[in-house]
Write a protein that holds these residues in place. Structure first.
Motif, PDB file in Angstrom:
ATOM      1  N   ARG A   1       0.843  -1.204   0.000  1.00 43.44           N
ATOM      2  CA  ARG A   1       0.000   0.000   0.000  1.00 43.44           C
ATOM      3  C   ARG A   1       0.877   1.253   0.000  1.00 43.44           C
ATOM      4  O   ARG A   1       0.535   2.262  -0.612  1.00 43.44           O
ATOM      5  CB  ARG A   1      -0.911  -0.039   1.220  1.00 43.44           C
ATOM      6  N   LEU A   2       1.978   1.189   0.719  1.00 40.17           N
ATOM      7  CA  LEU A   2       3.008   2.227   0.658  1.00 40.17           C
ATOM      8  C   LEU A   2       4.216   1.618  -0.041  1.00 40.17           C
ATOM      9  O   LEU A   2       4.721   0.572   0.394  1.00 40.17           O
ATOM     10  CB  LEU A   2       3.394   2.717   2.058  1.00 40.17           C
ATOM     11  N   ARG A   3       4.674   2.240  -1.111  1.00 36.34           N
ATOM     12  CA  ARG A   3       5.770   1.699  -1.912  1.00 36.34           C
ATOM     13  C   ARG A   3       7.095   2.332  -1.520  1.00 36.34           C
ATOM     14  O   ARG A   3       7.152   3.416  -0.941  1.00 36.34           O
ATOM     15  CB  ARG A   3       5.503   1.960  -3.404  1.00 36.34           C
ATOM     16  N   ALA A   4       8.175   1.646  -1.856  1.00 41.45           N
ATOM     17  CA  ALA A   4       9.522   2.147  -1.575  1.00 41.45           C
ATOM     18  C   ALA A   4       9.701   3.544  -2.158  1.00 41.45           C
ATOM     19  O   ALA A   4       9.364   3.800  -3.316  1.00 41.45           O
ATOM     20  CB  ALA A   4      10.554   1.196  -2.156  1.00 41.45           C
ATOM     21  N   GLY A   5      10.215   4.467  -1.327  1.00 41.24           N
ATOM     22  CA  GLY A   5      10.469   5.832  -1.764  1.00 41.24           C
ATOM     23  C   GLY A   5       9.320   6.790  -1.522  1.00 41.24           C
ATOM     24  O   GLY A   5       9.494   8.003  -1.670  1.00 41.24           O
TER      25      GLY A   5
ATOM     26  N   THR B   1      10.164  11.956   5.762  1.00 40.27           N
ATOM     27  CA  THR B   1      10.295  10.534   6.109  1.00 40.27           C
ATOM     28  C   THR B   1       9.723   9.723   4.959  1.00 40.27           C
ATOM     29  O   THR B   1       8.614   9.988   4.482  1.00 40.27           O
ATOM     30  CB  THR B   1       9.535  10.239   7.408  1.00 40.27           C
ATOM     31  N   ARG B   2      10.481   8.730   4.485  1.00 36.21           N
ATOM     32  CA  ARG B   2      10.069   7.926   3.345  1.00 36.21           C
ATOM     33  C   ARG B   2      10.165   6.444   3.659  1.00 36.21           C
ATOM     34  O   ARG B   2      10.868   6.025   4.576  1.00 36.21           O
ATOM     35  CB  ARG B   2      10.942   8.228   2.118  1.00 36.21           C
ATOM     36  N   VAL B   3       9.449   5.642   2.860  1.00 40.39           N
ATOM     37  CA  VAL B   3       9.573   4.194   2.958  1.00 40.39           C
ATOM     38  C   VAL B   3      10.958   3.808   2.445  1.00 40.39           C
ATOM     39  O   VAL B   3      11.408   4.287   1.396  1.00 40.39           O
ATOM     40  CB  VAL B   3       8.480   3.488   2.126  1.00 40.39           C
ATOM     41  N   ALA B   4      11.649   2.951   3.195  1.00 31.30           N
ATOM     42  CA  ALA B   4      13.014   2.559   2.834  1.00 31.30           C
ATOM     43  C   ALA B   4      13.033   1.805   1.504  1.00 31.30           C
ATOM     44  O   ALA B   4      12.102   1.053   1.203  1.00 31.30           O
ATOM     45  CB  ALA B   4      13.617   1.693   3.932  1.00 31.30           C
ATOM     46  N   PRO B   5      14.074   1.991   0.703  1.00 33.68           N
ATOM     47  CA  PRO B   5      14.162   1.282  -0.587  1.00 33.68           C
ATOM     48  C   PRO B   5      14.132  -0.234  -0.440  1.00 33.68           C
ATOM     49  O   PRO B   5      13.635  -0.938  -1.315  1.00 33.68           O
ATOM     50  CB  PRO B   5      15.505   1.756  -1.155  1.00 33.68           C
TER      51      PRO B   5
END
Length: 469
Positions: free
Chosen positions: A40-44, A85-89
């Protein structure tokens, strides 16, 4: 590739249940982990700022910051000072299923003679942008509501005047409906006729079976093919079908390109009056005629028996999805209600932009330019055939931007199409447009609206090579 959300803090749907007994921080961490694991939340992707997320959930900012820090430690998030703040790769995600089979890409064609497509590169972008900006500036606030299902009064008035002038139509704004292209206009008309007791609808053969028969069956009606000859639809054959409606392309028959002869026009309208039937006129590419001035619309001769459907798909571009119906007075109320049920109305801003484009003369200027362009391509097609395949006969070039190539007797239409495709040329056979799918006589329908002159020459040269083999 992650979507790069604009704005200071993109929104994210999360919830907390204060009565569950589970710690609020634990709930937040669990929901964020699940969102990342499930994709649902993608990398980056950016997360909301701690301040904004705390505000939206009614939590303390410190609790959200602690949650982000924990997920960063676990490898789910990356946080930099002064940055989002981002989702980690490399965040852990659920195992992916087996990869979908990829269809190998077809080789790029040097010429694709697909029909029904205008020159898309010639769309008047600057004029359209001017019209949209001007329409947005001028439109009253009240026009931002749903409005009349028939469409903007401004556009209906302009269209009626334009069609009276250019197509000799008996157009009245009160009996004009704006629709989303020909397909919707035809579907609405067929539904109205079905409600009026029509059970069978005739259509031209060859014609457009995918559109005609699909729409006819979709309205719960029975499609009846009627042959077309050098003078247009065979009215004598139509009379024997028992149909009480017929779809025709009188100005430039699709796909043969013939013009409905004057005696056939009168016979068709006499049939409609005598039997109480309706004629559905597809005013197909009537703006582009090269052998003489365009003929008038059939609707102008019998406004009470003819539903005329026109669009800007050929004159401007299919992507605009704007068309219109000239309705017989007896059907207007039913068509209006059907349109209201279908979609509450066509986008008003685009309607107002089209009205301005026509009123300003920019639309006429564009059509004059396109007539010159298509006439040049028509000439290039004739020259290429004369050079590379002189034995082939060409018909249907008096108007529009497609023509019919008559292959030699006994030729295999499909073999020619396959052979041309091997040489990176897209060809299309007449058999696909016949109700019976008959391959005799072998013919090709060549669209040149979106094919440059050089590509026309290269494509026909390849056709000549195939025929020589």
């Amino acid at each position: 590739m992650a979507v790069q959300w604009a704005g200071l803090s993109p929104e994210l749907l999360l919830t907390v249940d204060r009565s569950s007994g589970e710690l609020l921080r634990a709930q937040l961490e669990r929901q964020l982990r699940d969102a990342i694991r499930t994709g649902r939340l993608r990398a980056g992707e950016r997360l909301p700022s701690s301040r904004e997320l705390a505000r939206s959930l009614g939590l303390s900012r410190g609790l959200v910051q602690d949650c982000y820090a924990q997920l960063q430690a676990e490898g789910y998030l990356v946080t930099r000072v002064g940055s989002a703040t981002r989702v980690a790769p490399c965040a852990p995600t659920a195992p992916a299923g087996p990869p979908a089979e990829r269809t190998p890409e077809a080789p790029r064609l040097i010429a694709d003679f697909r029909h029904g497509v205008p020159d898309l590169a010639s769309f008047p972008r600057a004029d359209w942008l001017w019209a949209v900006r001007e329409a947005a500036h001028r439109m009253p606030t009240a026009d931002l509501g749903y409005g009349d299902p028939r469409g903007s009064r401004d556009l209906r008035t302009v269209l009626a005047a334009y069609l009276r002038r250019i197509r000799a139509a008996a157009a009245d704004p009160d009996h004009t409906l704006v629709c989303s292209g020909y397909a919707q206009g035809l579907a609405l008309t067929l539904q109205a006729l079905a409600s009026a007791g029509v059970r069978a609808v005739a259509h031209e053969d060859p014609g457009s079976p995918a559109t005609a028969t699909g729409s006819i069956r979709g309205a719960g009606l029975t499609p009846v093919p009627v042959p077309v000859d050098a003078h247009g639809i065979d009215v004598a054959a139509l009379e024997g079908t028992g149909a009480r409606a017929v779809i025709v392309t009188p100005a430039h028959q699709w796909p043969t390109g013939v013009l409905l002869a004057p005696e056939r026009r009168h016979a068709l309208l006499a049939w409609a009056r005598r039997t109480g039937a309706y004629v559905i006129e597809d005013d197909y590419d009537a703006e582009f005629r090269y052998d003489r001035e365009p003929v008038g619309a059939l609707q102008g001769l019998a406004a009470d028996r003819v539903v005329s459907i026109g669009t800007v798909s050929k004159s401007l571009a299919p992507a605009l999805r704007i068309g219109w119906l000239l309705s017989p007075p007896a059907l207007t109320a039913q068509l209006t209600e059907l349109k209201r049920i279908a979609d509450r109305g066509t986008p008003t801003l685009d309607q107002l932009a089209l009205a301005l484009l026509i009123e300003s003369g920019r639309h006429d200027r564009h059509l004059r330019r396109m007539r010159t362009l298509y006439a040049a391509r028509c000439k290039a097609l004739r020259a290429a055939l004369a050079e590379h395949a002189p034995a082939l006969r060409l018909t249907g070039l008096a108007a529009g931007f497609h023509a019919v190539v008559h292959l030699p007797e006994g030729a295999d239409e499909q073999a020619v199409i396959v052979g041309a495709r091997a040489r990176r040329v897209g060809l299309y056979g007449m058999s696909a447009l016949r109700a019976s799918r008959a391959t005799e006589p072998p013919q090709l329908v060549l669209g040149f609206g979106d094919v440059a002159e050089r590509a026309i020459s290269q494509g026909i040269a390849a056709v000549g090579e195939v025929l020589q083999r």
